[in-house]
Scaffold this active site. Structure first.
Site, mmCIF file in Angstrom:
data_model
loop_
_atom_site.group_PDB
_atom_site.id
_atom_site.type_symbol
_atom_site.label_atom_id
_atom_site.label_comp_id
_atom_site.label_asym_id
_atom_site.label_seq_id
_atom_site.Cartn_x
_atom_site.Cartn_y
_atom_site.Cartn_z
ATOM 1 N N ALA A 133 -1.923 11.815 2.741
ATOM 2 C CA ALA A 133 -2.428 10.508 2.297
ATOM 3 C C ALA A 133 -1.935 9.376 3.205
ATOM 4 O O ALA A 133 -0.913 9.493 3.875
ATOM 5 C CB ALA A 133 -1.983 10.236 0.858
ATOM 6 N N SER A 160 0.827 -1.218 0.000
ATOM 7 C CA SER A 160 0.000 0.000 0.000
ATOM 8 C C SER A 160 0.856 1.262 0.000
ATOM 9 O O SER A 160 0.439 2.298 0.504
ATOM 10 C CB SER A 160 -0.935 0.030 1.230
ATOM 11 O OG SER A 160 -1.675 -1.144 1.322
ATOM 12 N N GLY A 171 -1.775 4.795 3.093
ATOM 13 C CA GLY A 171 -1.820 3.660 2.168
ATOM 14 C C GLY A 171 -3.257 3.200 1.952
ATOM 15 O O GLY A 171 -4.065 3.232 2.870
ATOM 16 N N GLU A 196 -4.072 -2.309 0.139
ATOM 17 C CA GLU A 196 -4.304 -3.616 0.757
ATOM 18 C C GLU A 196 -5.557 -3.696 1.623
ATOM 19 O O GLU A 196 -6.250 -4.707 1.616
ATOM 20 C CB GLU A 196 -3.082 -4.006 1.598
ATOM 21 C CG GLU A 196 -1.853 -4.304 0.772
ATOM 22 C CD GLU A 196 -0.609 -4.392 1.646
ATOM 23 O OE1 GLU A 196 -0.238 -3.360 2.238
ATOM 24 O OE2 GLU A 196 -0.031 -5.487 1.733
#
Lengths: 291, 164, 757
Positions: free
Chosen positions: C711, C516, C713, C716
């Site tokens: 941001a 991610s 990840g 996933e």
């Protein structure tokens, strides 16, 4: 994997070729199954005789008392055929769940029949409709009830030099309906864990079963008719109780195996549930009010 | 080797190809004609990445022997649009975010095109689209945006007057 | 920069590689070919555990068209591997699983190569087999008798068949259990799951006149593949070039070397280019699937449902080689702790060898397995205590500043918001008992994997930018996302950014498309590169415009200094003539947060970077007779920190949930006596378009400190919660808790039958 590919122009030529090249030749129609078998090295023919372009073996013809389906008819043609939207709806229901659209555009109903897979989806419907096969071979033509044609898993009474040319279905009497139900782990692209086709005709009064035909796939070495359940239902009130009982009888008649898709025990339970459901669907489709 | 000449029309161009009998249409398209947009994966008609149009209908090119398509007309992804003139489906697949890794996308677009072309001018429901594309697996998108793209393209094609 | 004012980042822009992909022009590794190329095939073991008494390749070698055959005898005796260096290219003396590579053949056609494989004669002598991971823990049978001689990461604790064993301990768990109002103990199992990428693993290799090898392949980690290949080939890594033309999905299954080594070794042997592509059968018997696991969870609560103590043990079946097993077993510990405050923890993850395919790092390795166990148990506890499943979670979730399992501090925490939003969207509070229908909820947290990223960014004389990254675009849209950040910072349009393919010879290092991290980390590197380019451009503009650098800005592709301006394109042209062009090397690394090392033992990922929080809710129906599940609605609320491109974030959520639904309901590689019973896509059941419901994504943005514009990840997490959320909903619908993945109709029907009797 090395073979010659032949494209005869007529059925006679195809049969002649098969006779000449016997026993190393195989017919190929849509090829959706045989090509995979060749690639998996399950079969290794020296000659493939392509029958897919033979004239007159494709399409659906209708007379006052029967339908004739050319053996090369594709599933997608059946799925979209307006005449099957009524009492023969099981044909559409089965045709629409065989592989994806791409396979439905390739595979032929004749191919599905001669493969004689115990889990074939279309065969139970044809069996429940008492289909008759027209076969052409070196000695001319013959007709065989589908019931007698399939003899075991992957085994039929077809000679290697014979071609199934058409499948005939008698039209159903009034107050009849069909249904096809299938269970698999997914909702598409499934080889059936169990599939059931039912054809129900009610008596004139509409409350009792006049005749019932039940065909079951993936629950025995070959697609089979649940004769005990059928016999029980004849003359019975068409209701949930009798349908459930028919399910139980059919479950006793089946002989499923355990494999990677399901256990024999689960398959047997599914047969019971699905027979009941298929009959219920038929009954609802006959348009009669439930008591 | 018992090679044979195959006559085939691909994206409107006629080809004569020297083939071995066991070659599939997929092999001919990728190895002989260079239509690499037709993808290769399961080779058993289970995944749909090899989908092309055979006389306008979606088929799995991995299980069709080349000999079976003698004289036929094949359309691959390269034949329905190019970067300057995208097919409405190609356009909406981009706009709707229906493309991730993209490996299934040529097959998916052709599966959808075959479906939309069957009923020109129709506006299929999302469930009808699901059923029509079920033979092509996508592992990236969960299908939602692919269905968006097919529905949007159908809408546009209906407005602009049917098949493209 | 204020995120609200963004004109490129944060917007639903079409991906950069979209046109190529919809027109069939995008070249994938599977499409790559070279003149004179030969085809490679791999001979694989039909035995699960056996001594190789003899390999005779002479008959195969004499087949017309066969150009070379290699076995372990022909290649350097090297063991490689990420955590444990236990892996060999070919079986050496013993085969360890059905599918184990024994030899490879190069021939002028695939058919000839296949015929040659059949002509290789191998004599075996069977050895006792180990298929059950729990049995393998205590068995005298050794899958790797010489395991002690293997090198491994120093952190990895090994013994016998145990390839790695990690622990997290917090407080006195026994004392906490003793104090608990109630203690619950459950056992769950999960199945082997194939990543299911649609492009099989494929590689083409060619050696040049100077003894350098180039490999065109579809790896997610070109630099890792380069290093592993260099080890296997016994070459300095600079002599190995790995390039990824295009990749048809990965999902973690293409992190580690797959067929690249076979191609490179056969090419060296034959002095010809070689292409090797996996078949579906090889994919399902000899690729890198998600491990099967056994999870034991014991949890103590007070009478209000507060978590006082949890002990857990996950046994990860890593197959014949460690692969990602040790890491997966370790990561599961954080997943089992969950986004919850728990008084005391004692968690243990064990990776154990068996005679099955070695496994990899499928999307969120350990995530769905450990979450399934932990979150289903949460609902069991709630039911027993008469609590609402949402309420018991809300009572226990971490809040800003709470410590995590490793003693790190939870920051920018959004788990409560995610849970409430998912619950509201599914109509949690309106649910009423309805036979055969139920709603379920589950939540988790997940890391944004660290590792460094570097990018080169060059401004072209037409004012566009070329982005060179070592990170592969595996389909997520991450490189488009990074390019959006770059374009935003340089006042360009997204279409002004040209992202190149990955080539280890030309691209700066990147830790790779995994964990991610791609948009996050490459995005940060783009921020750094853009800052450097702004410095270069402002310096040059200062000279050109005769203006001070202070107060300069970039707007609409121009450097603005007061009322003067000069275009970026002009600056690039001037710099080409006088300054060698505008080019920057941007780098990024996100350091691990501080944690308490006394809590964590033998754990390769002891603390999570920039965690994200998320909750899933599902409404489903169960056919009370057949057990078949129909998902009516599915909602995800996921904290992404900052949504760089909402369209592709939704794409990650929808796709991840679809994979999770597959794991929950239909997918498993089935072994029987060491043999895979469903090594084809007919019987390996990935969801079709008919099997995936509409998925509603609720994007939560709780900014992180470390990610670009805040941001976190994204990729996933979406596949973590589906098994648990679906399991809980099945339980709500039926009263039966499935404790084994996949939750097939058959298993549910069996549970219903037990309940009825």
């Amino acid at each position: 994997m090395s073979f010659d590919f032949h494209r005869p122009a007529t059925v006679t030529e195809a049969v002649d070729l098969a006779q000449r090249l016997f026993p190393t030749a195989r017919f190929i129609a849509g090829g959706s199954d045989i090509v995979i078998q060749i690639n998996r090295k399950k079969i290794d023919p020296s000659h493939l005789i392509d029958v897919a372009c033979l004239p007159g073996l494709s399409g659906i013809a209708e007379t006052s008392d029967e339908f004739t389906l050319g053996a090369l008819t594709k599933y997608h043609t059946i799925e979209t055929h307006p005449a099957f939207a009524g009492s023969l709806r099981a044909l559409i229901e089965a045709a629409s769940v065989i592989g994806g659209r791409q396979v439905q555009n390739i595979a032929t109903i004749g191919g599905n029949i001669v493969n004689a897979s115990p889990a074939a989806d279309f065969v139970p419907v044809l069996l429940a409709l008492d289909a008759v096969l027209d076969i052409t071979g070196p000695n001319g033509s013959r007709s065989v009830p589908l019931q007698d044609f399939i003899v075991g898993p992957g085994k039929t009474s077809l000679l290697p030099v014979e071609i199934v040319t058409s499948i005939r279905l008698a039209k159903l009497p009034a107050r009849s309906a069909t249904a096809f139900v299938k269970e698999g782990r997914r909702r598409a692209m499934e080889i059936s864990v169990v599939c059931v086709a039912a054809c129900l005709t009610l008596e004139a009064g509409g409350s009792r079963c006049a005749s019932v035909r039940l065909a079951i796939g993936a629950a025995a070495p070959k697609v089979f008719r649940a004769k005990a359940a059928e016999a029980y239902l004849e003359g019975q009130l068409a209701d949930q109780t009798s349908f459930a009982e028919a399910g139980k009888l059919a479950a006793e008649e089946c002989a499923p195996i355990s494999d990677v898709r399901a256990s024999a025990d689960y398959r047997r339970r599914l047969v019971s549930i699905m027979v009941e459901r298929a009959l219920t669907a038929c009954f609802e489709r006959t348009g009669e009010e439930r008591r | 080797m018992n090679r044979k000449i195959l006559n085939i029309v691909v994206n409107g161009e006629s080809h004569q190809v020297l083939i071995e009998p066991h070659w599939t249409l997929l092999q001919v398209l990728r190895n002989e004609i260079g239509m690499m947009g037709t993808k290769e994966n399961c080779l058993e008609a289970e995944c749909g990445v090899c989908t092309v149009l055979l006389d306008g209908k979606a088929v799995n090119s991995c299980i069709l022997l080349a000999g079976q398509v003698e004289g036929c007309s094949i359309t691959t992804i390269e034949g329905i649009g190019d970067p300057e003139h995208l097919h409405p489906l190609q356009q909406t697949f981009i706009e709707c975010g229906a493309v991730q890794c993209g490996y299934c996308i040529p097959g998916m677009i052709l599966t959808a095109k075959s479906f939309l072309d069957e009923n020109p001018g129709s506006r299929p429901s999302r469930d009808e689209i699901r059923e029509a594309i079920a033979g092509t697996l996508c592992r990236c998108t969960g299908y939602s945006k692919i269905i968006d793209a097919v529905a949007t393209a159908a809408e546009r094609m209906a407005i602009s007057g049917g098949s493209q | 920069m204020n995120a609200q004012n963004h004109s490129v980042a944060g917007r639903r822009l079409p991906r950069l590689d979209g046109v190529g992909k919809v027109t069939g022009k995008h070249v994938y590794a599977a499409d790559f070919k070279l003149p004179g190329m030969l085809y490679g095939k791999v001979l694989r073991s039909p035995r699960a555990h056996a001594l190789i008494k003899k390999i005779d390749t002479s008959r195969a070698a004499s087949i017309h068209g066969v150009r070379g055959i290699i076995t372990s005898a022909d290649i350097p005796a090297i063991r490689y591997g990420t955590a444990v260096r236990d892996t060999t290219v070919f079986a050496v003396d013993r085969v360890l699983f059905v599918g184990h590579a024994i030899a490879a053949v190069a021939a002028t056609s695939l058919e000839i190569a296949e015929r040659a494989l059949e002509a290789i004669e191998v004599e075996y002598e069977n050895l006792p087999t180990l298929f059950d991971p729990e049995e393998a823990l205590n068995s005298n049978i050794r899958i790797h008798p010489n395991w002690e001689t293997y090198k491994a990461l120093p952190i990895i604790a090994r013994s016998g068949n145990i390839a790695g064993q990690a622990r997290i301990r917090v407080g006195d768990v026994e004392a906490a259990f003793a104090k608990s109002y109630k203690v619950y103990e459950h056992r769950f199992t999960t199945a082997l799951q194939h990543p299911g990428y649609t492009e099989p693993r494929v590689a083409t290799a060619d050696w040049d006149a100077n003894g350098n090898v180039t490999v065109w392949c579809n790896t997610q980690l070109p630099f890792d593949t380069q290093n592993t290949l260099a080890e296997i080939l016994d070459l300095p890594s600079a002599r190995v070039r790995v390039t990824v033309p295009g990749i048809g999905g990965g999902f973690g299954g293409k992190l580690r070397i797959g067929v690249e080594h076979f191609a490179a070794l056969l090419a060296r042997k034959t002095a010809r280019p070689i292409k090797v592509m996996s078949t579906s059968e090889e994919e399902l018997t000899a690729a890198l699937p998600r491990q099967a696991s056994v999870v034991l969870v014991k949890t103590g609560v007070d009478k209000d449902g507060h978590l006082l103590a949890r002990s857990g043990k996950i046994i990860v079946d890593c197959g014949a080689y460690a692969g990602s097993g040790p890491g997966t077993a370790a990561i599961s510990l954080q997943v089992m702790a969950g986004p919850y405050k728990t008084g005391a923890l004692e968690l243990e993850g064990i990776a154990v060898y068996t005679n099955k395919v070695h496994s990899g790092s499928f999307r969120a390795p350990a995530g769905p397995m450990a979450n399934f166990a932990m979150e289903c148990q949460m609902d069991m506890i709630a039911k027993d205590l008469g609590l609402d499943p949402l309420e018991i979670r809300l009572r226990n979730v971490v809040k800003e500043g709470d410590p995590g399992p490793s003693g790190e501090i939870h920051k920018s925490v959004s788990i409560e918001e995610c849970l409430r939003k998912a619950a509201n969207a599914i109509g949690w509070h309106d649910r009423k008992p309805e036979p055969g229908r139920g709603k379920g909820i589950a939540c988790s947290w997940w890391m944004t994997t660290g590792g460094s990223s570097g990018v080169y960014v060059k401004i072209n004389p037409d004012g566009t930018a070329t982005l060179v990254s070592g990170a592969v675009e595996i389909g997520t849209g991450a490189i488009t996302g990074a390019a959006q950040i770059l374009a935003e910072e340089l006042s360009l349009d997204l279409t002004d950014v040209n992202a190149t393919g990955v080539d280890t010879q030309a691209a700066p290092f990147d830790y790779g498309a995994q964990g991610s991290r791609t948009a996050f980390s490459v995005g940060n590197a783009c921020l750094a590169a853009a800052a450097e380019l702004r410095r270069q451009m402002f310096e040059l503009a200062a000279k050109q415009l005769d203006a001070p650098i202070e107060g300069m800005s970039l707007q609409d592709k121009h450097v603005i200094a007061g009322n003067k301006s000069i275009s970026i394109a002009e600056l690039a042209r001037i710099s080409r003539l006088a300054g060698g062009g505008l080019i920057a090397h941007g780098t990024a690394i996100s350091p691990a947060p501080p944690y308490d090392p006394t809590r964590v033992q033998n754990h390769p990922l002891p603390v999570w970077n920039t965690p994200s929080y998320h909750a899933h809710a599902v409404d489903l129906s169960v056919d009370q007779a057949t057990g078949k599940v129909t998902i009516n609605r599915y909602v995800v609320a996921q904290d992404v920190g900052y949504a760089i491109n909402p369209t592709y974030i939704e794409g990650q959520i929808e796709g991840g949930v679809a994979q999770g639904i597959g794991q929950a309901l239909s997918e498993e590689i089935v072994y029987q006596d060491g043999r895979v019973m469903n090594a084809n896509l007919t019987d390996y059941k990935m969801p079709t378009a008919m099997d995936v419901p509409e998925i509603e994504s609720i994007i939560v943005e709780c900014r992180s400190a470390a990610g670009p514009y805040g941001a976190k990840g994204v990729g996933e997490p979406p596949c973590i919660e589906p098994p648990a959320a679906i399991g809980n909903a099945i339980a709500a619908a039926t009263g039966c808790w499935p404790n084994s993945l996949p939750m097939t109709a058959e298993k549910i029907a069996a549970a219903l039958r037990v309940q009825q009797s």
